[in-house]
Design an enzyme around this catalytic site. Structure first.
Site, PDB file in Angstrom:
ATOM      1  N   ASP A   1       0.840  -1.199   0.000  1.00  0.00           N
ATOM      2  CA  ASP A   1       0.000   0.000   0.000  1.00  0.00           C
ATOM      3  C   ASP A   1       0.877   1.252   0.000  1.00  0.00           C
ATOM      4  O   ASP A   1       0.533   2.266   0.595  1.00  0.00           O
ATOM      5  CB  ASP A   1      -0.922  -0.002   1.216  1.00  0.00           C
TER       6      ASP A   1
ATOM      7  N   ASP B   1       3.456   2.447   7.880  1.00  0.00           N
ATOM      8  CA  ASP B   1       2.180   1.755   7.676  1.00  0.00           C
ATOM      9  C   ASP B   1       2.349   0.451   6.898  1.00  0.00           C
ATOM     10  O   ASP B   1       2.151   0.403   5.686  1.00  0.00           O
ATOM     11  CB  ASP B   1       1.179   2.660   6.966  1.00  0.00           C
TER      12      ASP B   1
END
Length: 283
Positions: free
Chosen positions: A168, A185
Site C-alpha cells: 500500500d 504503515d
C-alpha cells in the site's frame, strides 16, 4: 493530555511515561506522541478492521499462518473469534515486517514494543524536531522529486530483497524526515514469494510513487521501474544496489482477461481509497 485507555497498559508496564498529544487519526489506527524517559516516540493504537473490504483482506492475508485449524475455520466462517484472530494477524504483520525490514536496513521507524494492540516505535521528525510530514503534504522541485523517487525505489528493492512487498505504498505512507523519506504503515505487507498477489501489489506501489513524483518531474511518468524490478527479482538478479534503467520490454503471450478485469477493479478501489485519504485531515 489525559492518557487514552488503550495506552494505560503501556504506562502500567513503564513503557510510556506520558502522552503528549494525538498525532493523527486514520482508518486503521490512532497515533500519539509519547514520552519514554528522555525519548520522544509514537504509539500506534490499532482500530478494529471492520471497514476493510473482504477481498482486500483475503489478498493481503493470503498465506499468513494461523496457530491451528480451529482459528483457520473461525476465520473462514467470519465468526467473532475469527474476526479477532484476523485482526491479531493483521496487527502482528506490521510488527513482524518492521523488525524484519529494520534489520535489513530499510528506512522504517525503529519498533520498540508491541503490547495490547499498541505498537511503540520511533517518532519520525523533520529538521526542526517536529513530526515529519507525509509526502502528500509537501511540494517538490523537479530535482528533489527525482532524488526522493530514486531513494524510495532503493527502499522498495531493499524490501523486496528482504522478501517483503509493502502492498500500500504511496505518498500517504511515506514521511519526509530530515535525512530523507521513511516508509510507514505496513500491516498490509505481504510475503513476496508466498503471496500470489505480490507482483500486482509491487507494481502498484511503484506506480503510486511514479504518479506522485511525476507531478513534479514529468519524465518519470514514462518509466516502468516496477516491471523492471519484478523481472530482476523473479530471476534472482535483484540487489538493493542494482542500477535500474526505468525501461522494460514485456514478454509476449496470451492475455489473461480475468486478471485484467481484476486490475481494473483494484485500480478503482485504490482511487476511492486515495480520495478518502485526501478528505481525512491529519491532526
Amino acid at each position: 493530555m489525559k492518557a487514552p485507555q488503550r495506552l494505560q497498559a503501556l504506562i502500567d508496564e513503564g513503557l510510556i511515561d506520558t502522552v503528549v498529544r494525538q498525532l493523527m487519526s486514520g482508518k486503521e489506527a490512532m497515533v500519539y506522541v509519547v514520552r519514554c524517559g528522555d525519548e520522544t516516540r509514537c504509539a500506534k493504537v490499532y482500530k478494529e478492521a471492520d471497514k476493510r473490504s473482504f477481498r482486500q483482506a483475503v489478498d493481503y492475508t493470503e498465506n499468513r499462518r494461523v496457530k491451528n485449524s480451529r482459528e483457520a475455520r473461525a476465520m473462514a466462517k467470519g465468526t467473532r473469534f475469527g474476526r479477532q484472530v484476523t485482526e491479531a494477524i493483521w496487527q502482528s504483520a506490521e510488527v513482524d515486517a518492521l523488525y524484519r525490514l529494520a534489520a535489513a536496513g530499510v528506512r522504517v521507524p525503529t519498533p520498540h514494543n508491541f503490547l495490547e494492540g499498541v505498537l511503540l516505535m520511533d517518532l519520525v521528525t523533520d529538521a526542526n524536531g517536529d513530526a515529519a510530514p507525509r509526502l502528500n503534504d509537501v511540494a517538490f522541485s523537479p530535482e528533489d522529486a527525482l532524488r526522493h523517487h530514486a531513494s524510495l525505489l532503493r527502499e522498495v528493492m531493499r524490501m523486496l530483497c528482504a522478501g517483503i512487498v509493502h502492498g500500500d505504498l504511496s505518498e500517504f505512507n511515506v514521511l519526509l524526515a530530515e535525512d530523507g523519506p521513511v516508509v510507514i504503515d505496513l500491516p498490509q505487507a505481504v510475503d513476496a514469494a508466498g503471496n500470489n498477489h505480490a507482483r500486482r501489489m509491487l507494481l502498484r506501489d511503484v506506480e503510486n510513487l511514479r504518479n506522485f513524483f511525476g507531478q513534479f518531474a514529468p519524465a518519470l511518468l514514462e518509466t516502468r521501474f516496477g516491471e523492471e524490478i519484478w523481472h530482476l527479482y523473479e530471476r534472482g538478479q535483484l540487489r538493493p544496489e542494482t542500477e535500474l534503467t526505468g525501461s522494460y520490454m514485456p514478454e509476449t503471450g496470451p492475455v489473461d482477461l480475468r486478471n485484467v478485469l481484476r486490475e481494473v477493479d483494484d485500480a478503482r478501489e485504490e482511487e476511492a481509497a486515495r480520495l478518502l485519504r485526501l478528505r481525512t485531515p491529519r491532526q
